[in-house]
Design a protein around this motif. Structure first.
Motif, PDB file in Angstrom:
ATOM      1  N   GLY A 170       4.462   7.578 -14.531  1.00 25.21           N
ATOM      2  CA  GLY A 170       4.262   6.262 -15.121  1.00 25.21           C
ATOM      3  C   GLY A 170       3.788   5.221 -14.143  1.00 25.21           C
ATOM      4  O   GLY A 170       3.436   4.106 -14.537  1.00 25.21           O
ATOM      5  N   ASP A 171       3.769   5.561 -12.863  1.00 28.31           N
ATOM      6  CA  ASP A 171       3.374   4.608 -11.828  1.00 28.31           C
ATOM      7  C   ASP A 171       2.047   5.037 -11.214  1.00 28.31           C
ATOM      8  O   ASP A 171       1.447   6.031 -11.623  1.00 28.31           O
ATOM      9  N   VAL A 172       1.603   4.281 -10.213  1.00 32.23           N
ATOM     10  CA  VAL A 172       0.330   4.549  -9.538  1.00 32.23           C
ATOM     11  C   VAL A 172       0.540   4.558  -8.036  1.00 32.23           C
ATOM     12  O   VAL A 172       1.579   4.105  -7.534  1.00 32.23           O
ATOM     13  N   VAL A 173      -0.444   5.084  -7.324  1.00 30.69           N
ATOM     14  CA  VAL A 173      -0.396   5.057  -5.855  1.00 30.69           C
ATOM     15  C   VAL A 173      -0.393   3.607  -5.405  1.00 30.69           C
ATOM     16  O   VAL A 173      -1.235   2.811  -5.836  1.00 30.69           O
ATOM     17  N   LYS A 174       0.562   3.263  -4.548  1.00 32.62           N
ATOM     18  CA  LYS A 174       0.694   1.883  -4.099  1.00 32.62           C
ATOM     19  C   LYS A 174       1.500   1.839  -2.807  1.00 32.62           C
ATOM     20  O   LYS A 174       1.925   2.876  -2.287  1.00 32.62           O
ATOM     21  N   THR A 175       1.718   0.649  -2.305  1.00 30.95           N
ATOM     22  CA  THR A 175       2.495   0.479  -1.078  1.00 30.95           C
ATOM     23  C   THR A 175       3.881  -0.049  -1.408  1.00 30.95           C
ATOM     24  O   THR A 175       4.114  -0.619  -2.479  1.00 30.95           O
ATOM     25  N   MET A 176       4.791   0.174  -0.487  1.00 31.95           N
ATOM     26  CA  MET A 176       6.137  -0.395  -0.608  1.00 31.95           C
ATOM     27  C   MET A 176       6.706  -0.570   0.792  1.00 31.95           C
ATOM     28  O   MET A 176       6.147  -0.075   1.787  1.00 31.95           O
ATOM     29  N   LYS A 177       7.805  -1.268   0.884  1.00 27.90           N
ATOM     30  CA  LYS A 177       8.502  -1.409   2.162  1.00 27.90           C
ATOM     31  C   LYS A 177       8.950  -0.027   2.627  1.00 27.90           C
ATOM     32  O   LYS A 177       9.495   0.748   1.844  1.00 27.90           O
TER      33      LYS A 177
END
Length: 345
Positions: A326-333
């Motif tokens: 349900g999510d996409v490739v992305k950045t996080m801490k």
């Protein structure tokens, strides 16, 4: 003249009976209503259940990835062994045919020992010439017989090895199918739960927008990050180029990814081959520990005790990763989740 009588008043006992029956009816109606319309779960309750299901789905997906990688290896190995067996069988047949021809020739000569035939010859020159050829033929026949036995032994060994590999392939395929079924079940259950929420709440849970710790920091421009060196530079750029691509379990590109699949895809562009699962990726390269302060761009950051998730450190305290269904490739801490190990490829 007719006599008018006042209606008989209900007795106190009858009043009690009617009142009790009414109370019972109200209680039963309340119970039926409760069963007919269960209380709607809150967003927080759904989120907790969905998070748990998606964690289990991620574990099952990595198990699937490992089983598929092993099945692919076994399939290739089985094909090679079967090819060897076929070639070995052809060589064995050729050797056996050669010996059969020799035996047939001896039978046609009446079974008389060739050396005895030569001794009876009246031509000394012919005797010496034929004796030399006979010795060579005898040696060749002995060598052929030895080769035949050696080839048969090798062929039997290859057949046993092929049978063993095929049996393991069957077991690996079963594991693969079980893991796939498990993943699909978890996803279906989570979809049922999410279906009880509004679209906004559903997206907030899936995309992590209601969770400050894991919230995406937006699309990152690689030029704003510290420079990486060598193959890591290509891997970081490749991983960041995939921002916005959908998560899909068991996918390793080019347009959809799971967590470990993104790492495989990014480093493949840099000419580096990584194992398929996050558990295996947790053993590659050099161990940098668990302190994100020691990480460099391109390092693999493995999360949780079971090492079910992985992201790539890109600098500035961030990783790029493929979060979950349900999510996409992305950045996080980088420290948004418990770090198990950091590996420098």
């Amino acid at each position: 003249m007719a006599t008018h009588r006042r209606p008989k008043q209900p007795s106190r006992a009858r009043v009690y009976v009617f009142t009790g029956a009414a109370a019972t009816a109200v209680a039963l109606t309340a119970q039926v209503s409760a069963h007919a319309a269960p209380a709607q779960p809150s967003k927080d309750e759904v989120k907790a259940q969905v998070d748990k299901l998606l964690e289990e789905q991620e574990q099952a997906a990595e198990k699937y990835n490992g089983a598929k990688e092993r099945a692919d290896q076994l399939h290739k190995q089985a094909e090679q062994l079967q090819d060897q067996v076929a070639r070995g069988q052809a060589q064995l047949t050729e050797l056996a045919t050669g010996l059969a021809a020799v035996a047939a020739d001896e039978y046609r000569q009446g079974g008389v020992d060739p050396s005895m035939q030569l001794m009876l010859s009246t031509d000394p020159d012919r005797y010496l010439a034929e004796a030399s050829r006979f010795e060579q033929a005898a040696n060749t026949q002995a060598d052929t017989l030895k080769s035949l036995k050696d080839q048969q032994r090798r062929l039997d060994q290859q057949k046993q090895e092929a049978a063993s590999v095929l049996a393991e392939l069957d077991r690996s395929t079963q594991t693969l199918n079980d893991a796939k079924t498990d993943v699909q079940h978890k996803l279906q259950e989570s979809q049922k739960l999410l279906g009880q929420l509004s679209v906004a709440d559903r997206n907030a849970i899936l995309r992590g927008t209601d969770d400050t710790a894991s919230r995406s920091s937006g699309r990152i421009d690689p030029s704003t990050l510290p420079a990486a060196g060598g193959s890591a530079a290509t891997a970081v750029k490749t991983a960041l180029d995939q921002q916005g691509d959908p998560y899909k379990w068991a996918a390793s590109g080019p347009d959809t990814f799971d967590c470990s699949g993104l790492m495989v895809f990014a480093y493949a562009k840099a000419g580096v081959s990584l194992p398929r699962t996050s558990q295996e990726q947790a053993t590659v390269g050099t161990n940098v520990g668990t302190d994100i302060a020691n990480a460099q761009p391109g390092d693999l950051v493995i999360y949780h005790n079971d090492r079910r998730h992985v992201g790539m450190y890109i600098g500035n305290g961030l990783v790029v990763h493929a979060p979950r269904a349900g999510d996409v490739v992305k950045t996080m801490k980088a420290d948004a989740m418990p770090i198990s190990t950091i590996r420098r490829v």
